[in-house]
Scaffold this active site. Structure first.
Site, PDB file in Angstrom:
ATOM      1  N   LYS A  31      -3.533  -2.280   2.997  1.00 33.05           N
ATOM      2  CA  LYS A  31      -3.324  -3.725   3.096  1.00 33.05           C
ATOM      3  C   LYS A  31      -4.503  -4.462   2.468  1.00 33.05           C
ATOM      4  CE  LYS A  31      -0.769  -3.936   7.479  1.00 33.05           C
ATOM      5  NZ  LYS A  31       0.446  -4.574   6.946  1.00 33.05           N
ATOM      6  N   ARG A  81       8.546   1.953  11.453  1.00 32.57           N
ATOM      7  CA  ARG A  81       9.883   2.551  11.554  1.00 32.57           C
ATOM      8  C   ARG A  81       9.807   4.075  11.631  1.00 32.57           C
ATOM      9  NH1 ARG A  81      11.463  -0.525   6.133  1.00 32.57           N
ATOM     10  NH2 ARG A  81       9.798  -1.824   6.979  1.00 32.57           N
TER      11      ARG A  81
HETATM   12  N1  BES Z   1       2.459  -3.991  11.059  1.00 30.06           N
HETATM   13  C1  BES Z   1       3.077  -4.488   9.894  1.00 30.06           C
HETATM   14  C2  BES Z   1       3.910  -5.750  10.139  1.00 30.06           C
HETATM   15  C3  BES Z   1       3.170  -6.975  10.574  1.00 30.06           C
HETATM   16  C4  BES Z   1       2.813  -7.944   9.672  1.00 30.06           C
HETATM   17  C5  BES Z   1       2.891  -7.197  11.908  1.00 30.06           C
HETATM   18  C6  BES Z   1       2.168  -9.091  10.086  1.00 30.06           C
HETATM   19  C7  BES Z   1       2.260  -8.344  12.324  1.00 30.06           C
HETATM   20  C8  BES Z   1       1.897  -9.300  11.416  1.00 30.06           C
HETATM   21  C9  BES Z   1       4.005  -3.436   9.309  1.00 30.06           C
HETATM   22  O1  BES Z   1       3.644  -2.121   9.537  1.00 30.06           O
HETATM   23  C10 BES Z   1       3.998  -3.634   7.828  1.00 30.06           C
HETATM   24  O2  BES Z   1       2.963  -3.505   7.258  1.00 30.06           O
HETATM   25  N2  BES Z   1       5.149  -3.947   7.263  1.00 30.06           N
HETATM   26  C11 BES Z   1       5.266  -4.197   5.873  1.00 30.06           C
HETATM   27  C12 BES Z   1       6.544  -3.546   5.398  1.00 30.06           C
HETATM   28  C13 BES Z   1       6.700  -3.470   3.913  1.00 30.06           C
HETATM   29  C14 BES Z   1       5.661  -2.526   3.347  1.00 30.06           C
HETATM   30  C15 BES Z   1       8.088  -2.987   3.599  1.00 30.06           C
HETATM   31  C16 BES Z   1       5.310  -5.699   5.647  1.00 30.06           C
HETATM   32  O3  BES Z   1       5.856  -6.403   6.483  1.00 30.06           O
HETATM   33  O4  BES Z   1       4.752  -6.142   4.666  1.00 30.06           O
HETATM   34 ZN    ZN Z   2       2.254  -1.360   8.115  1.00 30.52          ZN
END
Ligand code: BES
Ligand code: ZN
Ligand code: ZN
Length: 494
Positions: A273, A347
């Site tokens: 990230k 997931r």
């Molecule tokens: N933990 C994150 C989602 C999240 C984002 C929670 C902001 C709380 C606040 C999740 O694991 C994630 O990173 N999801 C990605 C999915 C994508 C790579 C398909 C996302 O939402 O960007």
């Molecule tokens: Zn994630």
């Protein structure tokens, strides 16, 4: 903060809160006080244009002729509109005014006011719940300037039905404790709350009557949970699966299952990230926290239901041993997954936790909670959590519980066309669906693991953490989900 219920009388010293309904309607004792002081309250209300409107307050400092240091008139709005949820918010608002210059203790006089439809004992209990939820603080890591705002340490509620009120508060107190547990877990940083530490916190809940079991990596490997284990491969901290069971109904009665995403920190893994705001990802276990808080609440209030809570605990880190984009893993269900983005890890944790729970407990329904997608924030903001379900009745009950608890849900669609978006060229499915409908494709992924079991997925990425402040939730972590699911259970399943 200590809360107690005492017999109805006008406190002669200290800070006192008096409830005034719209149209300046007062209870008996308040009216008496007004006349004994030659219309002190009425004059003050006149001067401040105070009518008893909802969320309005009027402070009377060192009232003449009384020994009380302060009187606080609290507007409650229309007396007949004061239902349970409005009363909770009122309790929170009142507590928000107290403390500081009001001193460390205060009393609220809870009388029947003409037009009120809710019993005073219930009003009292709900006021106490709202006040307690408002009183939550997370300052264990502050060594200085702790409690700068001099919080109230003791709140007394005075009512003609103090025994009934105390009894009505008992189960609500257990729910508030569950919310506090969830908030504590979400607020806790990831250097101290890693998977094994989280599991230890759950093991402590045995004292409430819950049965708690923890599986380590070896046990999970034996079960074939390679999707979950793959996420933890880059971490120095071992993954865990915690199973909490509450048997409040008959031994042979069916069980209801709750499953939570517990990523104790989500760096994104190799699909790292960006740095800004990454600290928030200590809260990526909000689903697991809600499940733990719910199980504690159900046990604490002795709910007449058989419930099982299962949480998948992992840390998602980049490392030489971490899984890569392009890797293929076999889940516990036997279905294979092509991992195209290691940041879509929730997931992968949930699918094995869902399979395990369904295989082992054959539950009547399964509800999972997860801070699953950033896309849910884009769609719904922080007002509603996303609701996805393969069962209209369950979805309807959940949405209703959302409205009455104030932890709101909004249903989003599922369907074949969305499902296709996660088909993979090399495996049974891939773990991302592309740029569009990100929250829905994440839900489609989960749906592939639940078969015919009535299932709902709550995407709480927008509601569990970095929460907007409300009358009853002031901390970074809201504890979202505990009150919602407790309400669902109380209204429909016990
Ligand atoms: N933990 C994150 C989602 C999240 C984002 C929670 C902001 C709380 C606040 C999740 O694991 C994630 O990173 N999801 C990605 C999915 C994508 C790579 C398909 C996302 O939402 O960007
Ligand atoms: Zn994630
Ligand atoms: Zn995540």
């Amino acid at each position: 903060m200590k809360i107690n219920f005492a017999a109805l009388s006008m406190p002669e010293k200290g800070s006192v809160v008096l409830l005034i309904a719209q149209g300046r309607k007062m209870g008996e004792l308040t009216r008496q006080l007004d006349s004994q002081t030659g219309g002190l309250l009425t004059r003050a209300m006149d001067m401040a244009d105070f009518t008893g409107k909802k969320k309005s307050f009027l402070e009377i400092v060192a009232p003449e002729g009384l020994e009380n240091s302060r009187l606080l008139l609290a507007g409650i709005g229309k007396a007949d509109k004061l239902d349970e949820s409005a009363t909770e918010l009122l309790g929170g608002e009142i507590l928000g005014k107290l403390g500081g210059k009001f001193g460390k203790t205060a009393a609220v006089v809870v009388e029947n006011i003409e037009g009120m439809k809710t019993e005073t004992a219930q009003i009292c209990a709900r006021l106490a719940l709202g006040a307690k939820l408002r009183s939550y603080r997370f300052n264990k890591y502050k060594t200085a300037k702790k409690d700068n705002d001099k919080p109230l340490t003791s709140l007394s509620l005075r009512t003609a039905h103090s025994t009934l009120a105390r009894k009505a508060f008992k189960p609500l107190d257990a729910v508030a404790d569950g919310v506090f547990l969830a908030r504590d877990l979400v607020n806790e940083p990831a250097n101290t709350l890693y998977p094994a530490a989280f599991a230890r916190r759950c093991e402590k809940l045995k004292s409430t009557g819950l049965k708690v079991e923890t599986l380590n990596e070896k046990a999970m490997k034996k079960l074939g949970m390679r999707a979950l284990l793959g996420v933890g491969k880059g971490s120095e901290r071992g993954s865990r699966l915690v199973i909490m069971r509450w048997t409040g109904a008959g031994k042979d009665d069916p069980a209801y299952a709750f499953v939570g995403k517990g990523v104790t920190f989500d760096t994104g893994g190799i699909s790292l990230k960006p740095g800004a705001g990454m600290g928030d990802m200590k809260g990526d276990m909000g689903g697991a926290a809600a499940v733990s808080g719910l199980m504690a609440a159900l046990a604490g209030r002795g709910a007449k239901i058989n419930a099982v809570g299962v949480i998948g605990l992992v840390e998602n880190m980049p490392d030489g041993r971490a899984q890569r984009p392009g890797d293929v893993v076999t889940s516990m269900s036997g279905q294979t997954i092509e991992i195209l983005n290691t940041d879509a890890e929730g997931r992968l944790v949930l699918c094995d936790a869902l399979s395990y729970t369904i295989d082992k407990f054959k539950p009547e329904f399964i509800i999972n909670l997860a801070t699953l997608t950033g896309a849910i924030l884009v769609a719904l903001g922080k007002e509603h959590a996303g609701l996805f379900s393969n069962n209209d009745k369950l979805a309807k009950n959940l949405a209703a519980a959302g409205r009455s608890s104030g932890e709101k849900l909004w249903r989003l669609p599922l369907g074949e066309a969305y499902d296709k978006m996660i088909d993979s060229k090399v495996a049974d499915m891939k773990n991302i669906g592309g740029r569009f409908a990100g929250s829905i494709t994440a839900a489609q992924f989960l749906q592939r693991f639940v078969g015919k079991t009535p299932w709902a997925h709550l995407d709480i990425a927008g509601t569990a953490m970095d929460s907007p402040k409300t009358a009853i939730s002031q901390s970074w972590a809201s504890g979202y989900g505990v009150r919602l699911l407790n309400q669902l259970v109380a209204d429909h399943y016990e």
